[in-house]
Write a protein that holds these residues in place. Sequence first.
Motif, PDB file in Angstrom:
ATOM      1  N   ILE A 431       0.842  -1.206   0.000  1.00 15.29           N
ATOM      2  CA  ILE A 431       0.000   0.000   0.000  1.00 15.29           C
ATOM      3  C   ILE A 431       0.873   1.249   0.000  1.00 15.29           C
ATOM      4  N   LEU A 432       1.911   1.255   0.845  1.00 17.57           N
ATOM      5  CA  LEU A 432       2.791   2.423   0.951  1.00 17.57           C
ATOM      6  C   LEU A 432       3.561   2.668  -0.352  1.00 17.57           C
ATOM      7  N   ILE A 433       4.002   1.583  -1.000  1.00 19.82           N
ATOM      8  CA  ILE A 433       4.695   1.738  -2.289  1.00 19.82           C
ATOM      9  C   ILE A 433       3.747   2.350  -3.313  1.00 19.82           C
ATOM     10  N   GLY A 434       2.482   1.871  -3.321  1.00 19.99           N
ATOM     11  CA  GLY A 434       1.497   2.413  -4.251  1.00 19.99           C
ATOM     12  C   GLY A 434       1.258   3.893  -4.024  1.00 19.99           C
ATOM     13  N   ILE A 435       1.140   4.286  -2.746  1.00 19.57           N
ATOM     14  CA  ILE A 435       0.930   5.709  -2.427  1.00 19.57           C
ATOM     15  C   ILE A 435       2.144   6.536  -2.854  1.00 19.57           C
ATOM     16  N   TYR A 436       3.352   6.012  -2.598  1.00 23.73           N
ATOM     17  CA  TYR A 436       4.581   6.727  -2.973  1.00 23.73           C
ATOM     18  C   TYR A 436       4.640   6.972  -4.482  1.00 23.73           C
ATOM     19  N   LEU A 437       4.396   5.927  -5.262  1.00 20.94           N
ATOM     20  CA  LEU A 437       4.463   6.076  -6.721  1.00 20.94           C
ATOM     21  C   LEU A 437       3.352   6.969  -7.253  1.00 20.94           C
ATOM     22  N   THR A 438       2.191   6.923  -6.600  1.00 22.13           N
ATOM     23  CA  THR A 438       1.095   7.809  -7.000  1.00 22.13           C
ATOM     24  C   THR A 438       1.497   9.268  -6.798  1.00 22.13           C
ATOM     25  N   ASN A 439       2.097   9.560  -5.642  1.00 19.89           N
ATOM     26  CA  ASN A 439       2.534  10.930  -5.358  1.00 19.89           C
ATOM     27  C   ASN A 439       3.681  11.354  -6.273  1.00 19.89           C
ATOM     28  N   LYS A 440       4.512  10.397  -6.643  1.00 22.30           N
ATOM     29  CA  LYS A 440       5.634  10.689  -7.532  1.00 22.30           C
ATOM     30  C   LYS A 440       5.147  11.068  -8.923  1.00 22.30           C
ATOM     31  N   GLY A 441       4.060  10.411  -9.360  1.00 22.72           N
ATOM     32  CA  GLY A 441       3.470  10.742 -10.662  1.00 22.72           C
ATOM     33  C   GLY A 441       4.057   9.936 -11.799  1.00 22.72           C
ATOM     34  N   GLY A 442       3.516  10.174 -12.987  1.00 18.91           N
ATOM     35  CA  GLY A 442       4.000   9.485 -14.178  1.00 18.91           C
ATOM     36  C   GLY A 442       3.309   8.164 -14.454  1.00 18.91           C
ATOM     37  N   ILE A 443       2.234   7.874 -13.695  1.00 20.26           N
ATOM     38  CA  ILE A 443       1.486   6.637 -13.914  1.00 20.26           C
ATOM     39  C   ILE A 443       0.421   6.899 -14.984  1.00 20.26           C
ATOM     40  N   ARG A 444       0.389   6.040 -15.992  1.00 17.21           N
ATOM     41  CA  ARG A 444      -0.646   6.152 -17.037  1.00 17.21           C
ATOM     42  C   ARG A 444      -1.429   4.843 -17.064  1.00 17.21           C
ATOM     43  N   ILE A 445      -2.659   4.897 -16.582  1.00 18.46           N
ATOM     44  CA  ILE A 445      -3.451   3.691 -16.384  1.00 18.46           C
ATOM     45  C   ILE A 445      -4.501   3.541 -17.478  1.00 18.46           C
ATOM     46  N   GLU A 446      -4.625   2.311 -17.992  1.00 14.18           N
ATOM     47  CA  GLU A 446      -5.689   1.984 -18.936  1.00 14.18           C
ATOM     48  C   GLU A 446      -6.751   1.162 -18.217  1.00 14.18           C
ATOM     49  N   THR A 447      -7.999   1.572 -18.342  1.00 12.14           N
ATOM     50  CA  THR A 447      -9.090   0.805 -17.748  1.00 12.14           C
ATOM     51  C   THR A 447     -10.049   0.350 -18.851  1.00 12.14           C
ATOM     52  N   SER A 448     -10.892  -0.615 -18.511  1.00 10.33           N
ATOM     53  CA  SER A 448     -11.852  -1.150 -19.478  1.00 10.33           C
ATOM     54  C   SER A 448     -13.185  -1.363 -18.774  1.00 10.33           C
ATOM     55  N   ILE A 449     -13.932  -0.285 -18.623  1.00 11.20           N
ATOM     56  CA  ILE A 449     -15.252  -0.353 -17.994  1.00 11.20           C
ATOM     57  C   ILE A 449     -16.144   0.657 -18.726  1.00 11.20           C
ATOM     58  N   TRP A 450     -17.292   0.184 -19.222  1.00 10.34           N
ATOM     59  CA  TRP A 450     -18.108   1.020 -20.100  1.00 10.34           C
ATOM     60  C   TRP A 450     -19.576   0.994 -19.700  1.00 10.34           C
ATOM     61  N   GLN A 451     -20.248   2.129 -19.929  1.00 12.62           N
ATOM     62  CA  GLN A 451     -21.688   2.164 -19.769  1.00 12.62           C
ATOM     63  C   GLN A 451     -22.312   1.357 -20.904  1.00 12.62           C
ATOM     64  N   PRO A 452     -23.389   0.600 -20.639  1.00 15.07           N
ATOM     65  CA  PRO A 452     -23.977  -0.234 -21.687  1.00 15.07           C
ATOM     66  C   PRO A 452     -24.552   0.595 -22.824  1.00 15.07           C
ATOM     67  N   ALA A 453     -24.542   0.017 -24.029  1.00 16.82           N
ATOM     68  CA  ALA A 453     -25.105   0.683 -25.201  1.00 16.82           C
ATOM     69  C   ALA A 453     -26.607   0.873 -24.999  1.00 16.82           C
ATOM     70  N   GLU A 454     -27.189   1.801 -25.741  1.00 17.01           N
ATOM     71  CA  GLU A 454     -28.603   2.137 -25.574  1.00 17.01           C
ATOM     72  C   GLU A 454     -29.525   0.933 -25.742  1.00 17.01           C
ATOM     73  N   GLU A 455     -29.213   0.085 -26.778  1.00 18.11           N
ATOM     74  CA  GLU A 455     -30.100  -1.060 -27.023  1.00 18.11           C
ATOM     75  C   GLU A 455     -30.067  -2.042 -25.862  1.00 18.11           C
ATOM     76  N   GLU A 456     -28.910  -2.104 -25.151  1.00 18.95           N
ATOM     77  CA  GLU A 456     -28.827  -3.015 -24.021  1.00 18.95           C
ATOM     78  C   GLU A 456     -29.538  -2.412 -22.812  1.00 18.95           C
ATOM     79  N   LYS A 457     -29.459  -1.103 -22.658  1.00 18.83           N
ATOM     80  CA  LYS A 457     -30.147  -0.454 -21.562  1.00 18.83           C
ATOM     81  C   LYS A 457     -31.648  -0.715 -21.623  1.00 18.83           C
ATOM     82  N   ASN A 458     -32.172  -0.680 -22.835  1.00 15.78           N
ATOM     83  CA  ASN A 458     -33.603  -0.787 -23.016  1.00 15.78           C
ATOM     84  C   ASN A 458     -34.100  -2.209 -23.181  1.00 15.78           C
ATOM     85  N   ASP A 459     -33.168  -3.172 -23.122  1.00 12.17           N
ATOM     86  CA  ASP A 459     -33.538  -4.581 -23.351  1.00 12.17           C
ATOM     87  C   ASP A 459     -34.381  -5.117 -22.201  1.00 12.17           C
TER      88      ASP A 459
END
Length: 459
Positions: A431-459
Amino acid sequence: MSNRNIIVNTSEPKPGILGRGDLFAIAVGMVIESGMVTLIGPAMAYTGYSVWLAYLTAIVMGFLMVFPYIILGGTMRVAGGPYSIVTNLFGVSAGGLVAYTKLVTPILNSSFALALGLYVNNLLPNITVKVIAIAGVIILFVLNLLGMDIFAKVSKVLSTILLITMVLYVIFGLTQIRQPIFDFSGEKMFTGGVKGFMLAALLLINSANGYYNILWYGKDAKKATKDVPFAAMSCVPCLLVIYVGLAMVTGGVLPHDEVAGVETILPAAQAILPSAVYKIFMIGGPIMAIITTLNGVFNDVRYPIAQAAKDGWLPKGILKENRFGAPFLIYTYTLIIVLLPILFDMSIVTITNIFQVITFFMNVTVVYAISRLPKKYPEAWSKNKFHLKKGGLYSFCTISIIIYTVIFVKGIFSIKPAYAASAVIVMIALILIGIYLTNKGGIRIETSIWQPAEEEKND
């Protein structure tokens, strides 16, 4: 490089090819695993003939633990695992916690390797359990280095064979029960009282909730927010039949003292099956369950660690691949982590408890991140497939965190103080290493989480 931390969400892909049936088959393969054939005896040592009731309790508690994940799957399309969830919903440093926790989670696979040793040793008694366990892990390591992902290609077939084998065994075994497993006032029922019963349930719980990992297949699903939760929840009735039935058979065929504490289901199987059938059962059931589970460790660890390196949490040098496209440094690291508990002669129960301790902070962080769904994605939340209000989500997340906390406390008091202290120190350090690197900066994170498409919302 800029010192700013950046979170980038990848572009949403088109709907995938996996329907409900496909997702259900994958989810069943994820949860029907080696825990069911290694932990019933140790759990019985805590609670006696009521072990089947402890397994039922573990299944219900396991569902409540992971229900927030299923709620998320009914609201958003997810593909990036816990790492994507926490960075997208909570922040950068939380992503670091998940990334680093994945460095130590392979320890659980040490228990699977030992389970393989216990079962194969029954067929080859001249080879020790420890040697078989080490050899099994090394063979799977070499196969993965060669790019021979044979188990992934035939996983559906293997899971089907495993499922059929265990169901037939349970059906036959239930007709052979001779012990008073339904006598709630019996001498060997609830032998450890309420405490022993809960210790048994909390030991078994890890083997009863793996179906939630189907959430990460949102990218490949045709209708993710509709079919992924369905696939996960459909596994629960299967577990009630197979796991509770297996516990009844294992605990009900032979006298208590011949089964309690034994780390395999073989005493009961050997007592009721003819010799030839027994060997076929052992290969098609327990050994297949263990091998399919154990082989998954290399890819389960490969992708989160590789993503963590790409994002800046780990050195990019570990991404080097051999000529077969296998990340040999990541695989080698995984091999070492899996082998260490075996070399130090830890038991399956000890390894399971250590795993529950070291994953506590990550699990609680993920569930808390999920509780932020209504705030982060109010429109998608208003269309969630469970028609939940914010209060409902908060309640389920609170219940989940309470159960994770109880498991953590149980784990701390169930292992040697040196192991408990080491596990907690390791997690705090990460946890402490993660906080240190976060404060240091330079982290570029890719995530993959999306709101459902309209047709799926209405299904």
